[in-house]
Design a protein around this motif. Sequence first.
Motif, PDB file in Angstrom:
ATOM      1  N   GLY A 177       2.367  -0.713 -18.096  1.00 19.00           N
ATOM      2  CA  GLY A 177       2.932  -0.132 -19.307  1.00 19.00           C
ATOM      3  C   GLY A 177       1.914   0.544 -20.210  1.00 19.00           C
ATOM      4  O   GLY A 177       2.259   1.090 -21.242  1.00 19.00           O
ATOM      5  N   LYS A 178       0.617   0.510 -19.841  1.00 16.61           N
ATOM      6  CA  LYS A 178      -0.411   1.128 -20.667  1.00 16.61           C
ATOM      7  C   LYS A 178      -1.076   2.277 -19.921  1.00 16.61           C
ATOM      8  O   LYS A 178      -1.255   2.219 -18.713  1.00 16.61           O
ATOM      9  CB  LYS A 178      -1.467   0.096 -21.061  1.00 16.61           C
ATOM     10  CG  LYS A 178      -0.959  -0.951 -22.026  1.00 16.61           C
ATOM     11  CD  LYS A 178      -2.101  -1.801 -22.530  1.00 16.61           C
ATOM     12  CE  LYS A 178      -1.621  -2.795 -23.588  1.00 16.61           C
ATOM     13  NZ  LYS A 178      -2.729  -3.599 -24.127  1.00 16.61           N
ATOM     14  N   LYS A 179      -1.471   3.301 -20.662  1.00 19.33           N
ATOM     15  CA  LYS A 179      -2.153   4.419 -20.044  1.00 19.33           C
ATOM     16  C   LYS A 179      -3.602   4.053 -19.748  1.00 19.33           C
ATOM     17  O   LYS A 179      -4.269   3.394 -20.539  1.00 19.33           O
ATOM     18  CB  LYS A 179      -2.113   5.637 -20.960  1.00 19.33           C
ATOM     19  CG  LYS A 179      -0.761   6.323 -21.013  1.00 19.33           C
ATOM     20  CD  LYS A 179      -0.826   7.580 -21.848  1.00 19.33           C
ATOM     21  CE  LYS A 179       0.517   8.302 -21.830  1.00 19.33           C
ATOM     22  NZ  LYS A 179       0.473   9.531 -22.645  1.00 19.33           N
ATOM     23  N   ILE A 180      -4.069   4.470 -18.590  1.00 20.26           N
ATOM     24  CA  ILE A 180      -5.462   4.305 -18.211  1.00 20.26           C
ATOM     25  C   ILE A 180      -6.127   5.662 -18.370  1.00 20.26           C
ATOM     26  O   ILE A 180      -5.786   6.616 -17.682  1.00 20.26           O
ATOM     27  CB  ILE A 180      -5.581   3.825 -16.753  1.00 20.26           C
ATOM     28  CG1 ILE A 180      -4.827   2.508 -16.562  1.00 20.26           C
ATOM     29  CG2 ILE A 180      -7.037   3.670 -16.349  1.00 20.26           C
ATOM     30  CD1 ILE A 180      -4.601   2.168 -15.117  1.00 20.26           C
ATOM     31  N   LEU A 181      -7.077   5.766 -19.302  1.00 23.49           N
ATOM     32  CA  LEU A 181      -7.733   7.038 -19.561  1.00 23.49           C
ATOM     33  C   LEU A 181      -9.085   7.070 -18.871  1.00 23.49           C
ATOM     34  O   LEU A 181      -9.906   6.179 -19.063  1.00 23.49           O
ATOM     35  CB  LEU A 181      -7.898   7.246 -21.067  1.00 23.49           C
ATOM     36  CG  LEU A 181      -6.594   7.307 -21.862  1.00 23.49           C
ATOM     37  CD1 LEU A 181      -6.896   7.460 -23.346  1.00 23.49           C
ATOM     38  CD2 LEU A 181      -5.721   8.446 -21.382  1.00 23.49           C
ATOM     39  N   MET A 182      -9.301   8.100 -18.071  1.00 26.91           N
ATOM     40  CA  MET A 182     -10.535   8.227 -17.337  1.00 26.91           C
ATOM     41  C   MET A 182     -10.936   9.690 -17.323  1.00 26.91           C
ATOM     42  O   MET A 182     -10.082  10.580 -17.314  1.00 26.91           O
ATOM     43  CB  MET A 182     -10.349   7.715 -15.903  1.00 26.91           C
ATOM     44  CG  MET A 182     -11.624   7.685 -15.107  1.00 26.91           C
ATOM     45  SD  MET A 182     -11.271   7.729 -13.344  1.00 26.91           S
ATOM     46  CE  MET A 182     -10.619   9.390 -13.218  1.00 26.91           C
ATOM     47  N   VAL A 183     -12.247   9.934 -17.356  1.00 29.89           N
ATOM     48  CA  VAL A 183     -12.745  11.310 -17.294  1.00 29.89           C
ATOM     49  C   VAL A 183     -13.618  11.458 -16.060  1.00 29.89           C
ATOM     50  O   VAL A 183     -14.231  10.495 -15.588  1.00 29.89           O
ATOM     51  CB  VAL A 183     -13.547  11.673 -18.565  1.00 29.89           C
ATOM     52  CG1 VAL A 183     -12.681  11.592 -19.801  1.00 29.89           C
ATOM     53  CG2 VAL A 183     -14.773  10.771 -18.712  1.00 29.89           C
ATOM     54  N   ASN A 184     -13.666  12.662 -15.529  1.00 27.51           N
ATOM     55  CA  ASN A 184     -14.580  12.967 -14.440  1.00 27.51           C
ATOM     56  C   ASN A 184     -15.955  13.281 -15.030  1.00 27.51           C
ATOM     57  O   ASN A 184     -16.061  13.988 -16.037  1.00 27.51           O
ATOM     58  CB  ASN A 184     -14.065  14.155 -13.625  1.00 27.51           C
ATOM     59  CG  ASN A 184     -12.830  13.797 -12.827  1.00 27.51           C
ATOM     60  OD1 ASN A 184     -12.807  12.801 -12.113  1.00 27.51           O
ATOM     61  ND2 ASN A 184     -11.785  14.600 -12.959  1.00 27.51           N
ATOM     62  N   ALA A 185     -16.996  12.773 -14.402  1.00 26.47           N
ATOM     63  CA  ALA A 185     -18.348  12.905 -14.940  1.00 26.47           C
ATOM     64  C   ALA A 185     -18.794  14.361 -15.016  1.00 26.47           C
ATOM     65  O   ALA A 185     -18.602  15.140 -14.077  1.00 26.47           O
ATOM     66  CB  ALA A 185     -19.319  12.104 -14.074  1.00 26.47           C
ATOM     67  N   ILE A 186     -19.353  14.713 -16.173  1.00 22.61           N
ATOM     68  CA  ILE A 186     -20.036  15.995 -16.360  1.00 22.61           C
ATOM     69  C   ILE A 186     -21.449  15.634 -16.822  1.00 22.61           C
ATOM     70  O   ILE A 186     -21.629  14.963 -17.840  1.00 22.61           O
ATOM     71  CB  ILE A 186     -19.337  16.869 -17.416  1.00 22.61           C
ATOM     72  CG1 ILE A 186     -17.905  17.189 -16.974  1.00 22.61           C
ATOM     73  CG2 ILE A 186     -20.117  18.154 -17.659  1.00 22.61           C
ATOM     74  CD1 ILE A 186     -17.099  17.941 -18.023  1.00 22.61           C
ATOM     75  N   TYR A 187     -22.440  16.074 -16.085  1.00 21.72           N
ATOM     76  CA  TYR A 187     -23.817  15.656 -16.353  1.00 21.72           C
ATOM     77  C   TYR A 187     -24.540  16.689 -17.213  1.00 21.72           C
ATOM     78  O   TYR A 187     -24.425  17.897 -16.997  1.00 21.72           O
ATOM     79  CB  TYR A 187     -24.569  15.439 -15.037  1.00 21.72           C
ATOM     80  CG  TYR A 187     -23.863  14.472 -14.116  1.00 21.72           C
ATOM     81  CD1 TYR A 187     -23.822  13.112 -14.399  1.00 21.72           C
ATOM     82  CD2 TYR A 187     -23.203  14.926 -12.980  1.00 21.72           C
ATOM     83  CE1 TYR A 187     -23.153  12.222 -13.576  1.00 21.72           C
ATOM     84  CE2 TYR A 187     -22.531  14.052 -12.137  1.00 21.72           C
ATOM     85  CZ  TYR A 187     -22.507  12.705 -12.446  1.00 21.72           C
ATOM     86  OH  TYR A 187     -21.835  11.830 -11.632  1.00 21.72           O
ATOM     87  N   SER A 188     -25.278  16.176 -18.209  1.00 23.25           N
ATOM     88  CA  SER A 188     -26.074  17.030 -19.087  1.00 23.25           C
ATOM     89  C   SER A 188     -27.512  16.524 -19.082  1.00 23.25           C
ATOM     90  O   SER A 188     -27.760  15.314 -18.989  1.00 23.25           O
ATOM     91  CB  SER A 188     -25.530  16.997 -20.516  1.00 23.25           C
ATOM     92  OG  SER A 188     -24.174  17.392 -20.549  1.00 23.25           O
ATOM     93  N   SER A 189     -28.444  17.447 -19.206  1.00 26.33           N
ATOM     94  CA  SER A 189     -29.846  17.044 -19.262  1.00 26.33           C
ATOM     95  C   SER A 189     -30.111  16.312 -20.571  1.00 26.33           C
ATOM     96  O   SER A 189     -29.487  16.585 -21.597  1.00 26.33           O
ATOM     97  CB  SER A 189     -30.759  18.262 -19.147  1.00 26.33           C
ATOM     98  OG  SER A 189     -30.486  19.172 -20.204  1.00 26.33           O
ATOM     99  N   VAL A 190     -31.037  15.370 -20.544  1.00 22.80           N
ATOM    100  CA  VAL A 190     -31.373  14.577 -21.725  1.00 22.80           C
ATOM    101  C   VAL A 190     -32.869  14.705 -21.994  1.00 22.80           C
ATOM    102  O   VAL A 190     -33.670  14.935 -21.081  1.00 22.80           O
ATOM    103  CB  VAL A 190     -30.987  13.095 -21.542  1.00 22.80           C
ATOM    104  CG1 VAL A 190     -29.477  12.945 -21.487  1.00 22.80           C
ATOM    105  CG2 VAL A 190     -31.617  12.503 -20.288  1.00 22.80           C
ATOM    106  N   SER A 191     -33.243  14.541 -23.255  1.00 27.88           N
ATOM    107  CA  SER A 191     -34.638  14.736 -23.636  1.00 27.88           C
ATOM    108  C   SER A 191     -35.462  13.459 -23.587  1.00 27.88           C
ATOM    109  O   SER A 191     -36.672  13.506 -23.427  1.00 27.88           O
ATOM    110  CB  SER A 191     -34.707  15.333 -25.048  1.00 27.88           C
ATOM    111  OG  SER A 191     -34.100  14.455 -25.981  1.00 27.88           O
TER     112      SER A 191
END
Length: 539
Positions: free
Chosen positions: A18-32
């Motif tokens: 009865g609850k929505k499962i929220l998921m995102v596909n990974a998008i990678y960004s460079s980090v400092s």
Amino acid sequence: MSDIPLFKQIRGTAVEGGKKILMVNAIYSSVSVPEHQGNILIEALPPFFDAEPPIEKLAHRPPYDVSEKNASTLYRFNALERIKVMLETMPWHIEVMYQVMRNLWAGYARRNPLKDLRAVAEERYRKLKEANQIDVIADPVPAHASMFGLLGGSGLGKSSVVHRVLSFLPQVIKHEKYAIYQLVWLKVDCTTNGSINDLILWIIQAADRALGSNYESLLRSRSTYPERVAVAVKIFRDHYVGLLVLDEIQNVMEIGTGRIKDNFFTGFPNIGDTPIMHIGLPIVLARMPQTLHPLRRLADDGITPLGVQMELGEWALYLDELVRYQWTQESASIEEIADVMGELTQRIPGLASRLWQIAQARAIESEAKFAYYQSRKLELDEPPIKKITGDLLRLLAEKYFKPVMSLLDRVRLGKTDDLGNYDAKLKEVGDAIEGAIRQAKLAAQRSRIKDAAREGGAKQIIIHATGILLSMGEKEDAVMRVLPSLAAKNPTGGVQWLIVEYLNLKSGSSNEPRNVDDLEKRVVEEMNQDFARHNGKKE
């Protein structure tokens, strides 16, 4: 990971229990930050340390326009719900945001799934042997995962603030290339009278809800603490849980003592390798296992201590935003209500928002009642409540704050050292006010509902009377023209009265001699025949 039967793959947004499962596909960004580079768990997160922190977005100010004062009664009642989700940024909110982000990022810095620690160690070892030197083979790692807390009185908005901070982070990130489902954060609400063993089960169930998995199926019906911990640790390691938040932690500290409780607070953060945030009342510290280890760790990694009421400066900011939300005919100024609100609620926002809600509900209800009486040309003993006043607030606080009066009295006297667990009493106040608002909404609509029902009944009477008069040979146009006005003169009159009155009116206008008894007898006979026709009976 996808071939493990107890983990169900998620595509976008799914529904589980009865609850929505929220998921995102990974998008990678460079980090400092050097220690974060090449770590997919961090590179997939929002750029908290490479951009300006979203301090200005911590506040949540629901939409409001002064024109809404002229909206319908039902609209304004529903608008009162916005008060519950209003959040004004306080200095300690920013501190909590930094604590959460700092600990989560630091926990991931040493958990790079693509880094083969054994291969790194072997390569360093080989080079050292070849050079005949002595140097470190393994990078230093913290002795334990961090443990920090947010402790303060009920009604200050601790849970709301943490939930707001977590909303800046995705909960589940799918790394399709690496077959990893990263569980960034997991928040568990600890219910009353739970044990540490119950808590481990709740953690597993919360993870299953977030992931759409079924790790709970690995447990026996009467599983032991070690068995539950083993499953929880498997989840934490397989899904790289970044932060575990335990809300209302004092509730699970009221039951049980000794080894299991000690083991959880000292051992679980290490074997789960996940930072843990405790949210609760100040009594949490007194109920911690009385060894120095967990208390020292909480102190080292950071406790944000709050009192039982807002500081004066924070209260001024909060109240200034709260009074903006008014759906009454006239607005009360902050100068008119500031002192009385502070006195009645002792600067506890959880009580202030509820009092502000019920005061407006009472005013809106009285407006609706007054308007109804006016439309019916009836007199009402009391004038409508056009705006919130100090007297109204005092009256409502006296009625609804009874469960927390002893708490408020102690706060007024400055006796706040040992207030105990008063969450249940605050919830009792909230539930009572919620119920009162529902009743006020119904009361405001009840008169209109009665009118609608009365109008519907009158229409049915006219239709029934029209049918009988037509069967008696009366002309349709005359009947349809006269009956509505006759019915309006006597809304409680029935079909028989309406027919007799119509025939009396007709005979009076034609100067025909009238015999009332004969007329009523004739109408009764016609009604009986009509009843027989419609019920399949012989006359």
